[in-house]
Design an enzyme around this catalytic site. Structure first.
Site, PDB file in Angstrom:
ATOM      1  N   ASP A 187      45.584  35.697  47.652  1.00 12.33           N
ATOM      2  CA  ASP A 187      46.656  35.774  46.648  1.00 12.33           C
ATOM      3  C   ASP A 187      48.405  36.301  47.114  1.00 12.33           C
ATOM      4  O   ASP A 187      48.389  37.227  47.915  1.00 12.33           O
ATOM      5  CB  ASP A 187      46.743  36.337  45.346  1.00 12.33           C
ATOM      6  CG  ASP A 187      45.618  36.006  44.221  1.00 12.33           C
ATOM      7  OD1 ASP A 187      45.160  34.677  44.285  1.00 12.33           O
ATOM      8  OD2 ASP A 187      44.532  36.781  43.918  1.00 12.33           O
ATOM      9  N   LYS A 188      48.995  35.505  46.735  1.00  9.25           N
ATOM     10  CA  LYS A 188      50.518  36.136  47.693  1.00  9.25           C
ATOM     11  C   LYS A 188      50.193  37.883  47.912  1.00  9.25           C
ATOM     12  O   LYS A 188      50.964  37.624  48.965  1.00  9.25           O
ATOM     13  CB  LYS A 188      51.288  35.572  47.231  1.00  9.25           C
ATOM     14  CG  LYS A 188      53.277  36.331  47.299  1.00  9.25           C
ATOM     15  CD  LYS A 188      54.584  35.606  46.644  1.00  9.25           C
ATOM     16  CE  LYS A 188      55.605  35.711  46.924  1.00  9.25           C
ATOM     17  NZ  LYS A 188      56.994  35.346  46.225  1.00  9.25           N
TER      18      LYS A 188
END
Length: 308
Positions: free
Chosen positions: A140-141
């Site tokens: 995830d970012k």
């Protein structure tokens, strides 16, 4: 490079799944968006007939994905700070900082890990399509830590198969809200798209099988509240898996605005991909373990809790 073909047979448990989701689940080298794009191009068939990305599969269906050679890469190399943990002629292991998206998406063509990789490895082939050359798994970012990237077709096939067979061992460091009472345990619960909030995942009936093991490392009980530091080991690789599973047992990640809430302790959710063990491609005769220390924002949060 030539056109390649991937062929899958749906089981009864797959009945009702979207074909793009089904392809992603069967082969981690495809993202759902990549599978959907191929379907829109007429390159995904079910029992010999082209289908839309939203088409539902049934048990016994034969799904064929025809993958064209990678298109010329039109993404710009960018000098984005990314730590190189290991590199050889087959792969590169990088330490992704929090806040960096892994691969481009419509409207987000730069400032990603792929852009950074193209600067680090100028001849990186467009494996898996131009949008994500060499990427076989994602973070995830706002999750920091280790990602392995293939530099050759042989490495890409090897790593994708290892991901599919669940022989890649990944360990994450996570700080949860509340006190996790069991010293160790597992969460075995299917994950799918949230029925009402489409940007979230959730434990849902009929979702994809998902399994996470965890061990408690340290517990905190002080003026900031109660928290538990855990080491999580996802056996499967579902989207947001650790975040969803810890939330499902009542302990969302500290600082997670999607599944919990923001925290003054840390500027993002507290999750770090700390350890990665793989069989080195292409021969796979040697296994190697790579490690990444906690970044400053997370280690500072722990120091604050220990001082309190």
């Amino acid at each position: 490079m030539q056109t390649t073909e991937a062929r899958f047979t749906a089981s009864e448990a797959d009945t009702g799944s979207r074909v793009d989701t089904f392809v992603q689940a069967r082969d981690p080298s495809f993202s759902r968006s990549r599978a959907a794009a191929l379907a829109r191009e007429g390159r995904v068939t079910v029992n010999g007939r082209p289908v839309k990305p939203s088409a539902a599969v049934r048990g016994g269906d034969v799904v064929v994905v025809v993958v064209p050679p990678p298109s010329p890469l039109d993404l710009a190399p960018q000098d984005i700070p990314v730590g190189i943990v290991y590199e050889d002629d087959q792969l590169i292991v990088v330490d992704k900082p929090a806040g960096l998206t892994v691969h481009p998406a419509p409207g987000h063509r730069d400032g990603t890990l792929v852009n950074a990789l193209l600067a680090l490895v100028p001849d990186l082939p467009g494996i898996g399509g131009v949008e994500r050359p060499g990427i076989v798994h994602r973070l995830d970012k706002d999750t920091s830590g280790l990602i392995v990237v293939a530099k050759t077709d042989a490495a890409h096939r090897s790593l994708s198969r290892q991901m599919k067979e669940r022989s890649v061992h990944k360990s994450y460091v996570a700080l949860t809200t509340g006190t996790v009472r069991k010293t160790e345990g597992e969460v075995d619960a299917p994950i799918g798209r949230h029925p009402k909030q489409r940007k979230k995942m959730a434990v849902v009936e009929g979702g994809r099988a998902a399994l996470t093991h965890y061990q408690v490392v340290e517990r905190f009980d002080g003026p900031h509240g109660r928290f538990t530091l855990v080491e999580a080991h996802p056996v499967t690789g579902r989207t947001h898996q650790i975040r969803v599973h810890l939330t499902a047992i009542g302990h969302p990640l500290v600082g997670d605005p999607v599944y919990g809430r923001r925290s003054p302790l840390v500027p993002r959710h507290f999750l770090h991909a700390a350890r990665l063990e793989i069989a080195m491609p292409p021969a796979e005769t040697e296994r190697k373990t790579f490690e990444s220390p906690l970044p400053d924002d997370l280690s500072d949060a722990l120091s604050e809790l220990r001082r309190a």
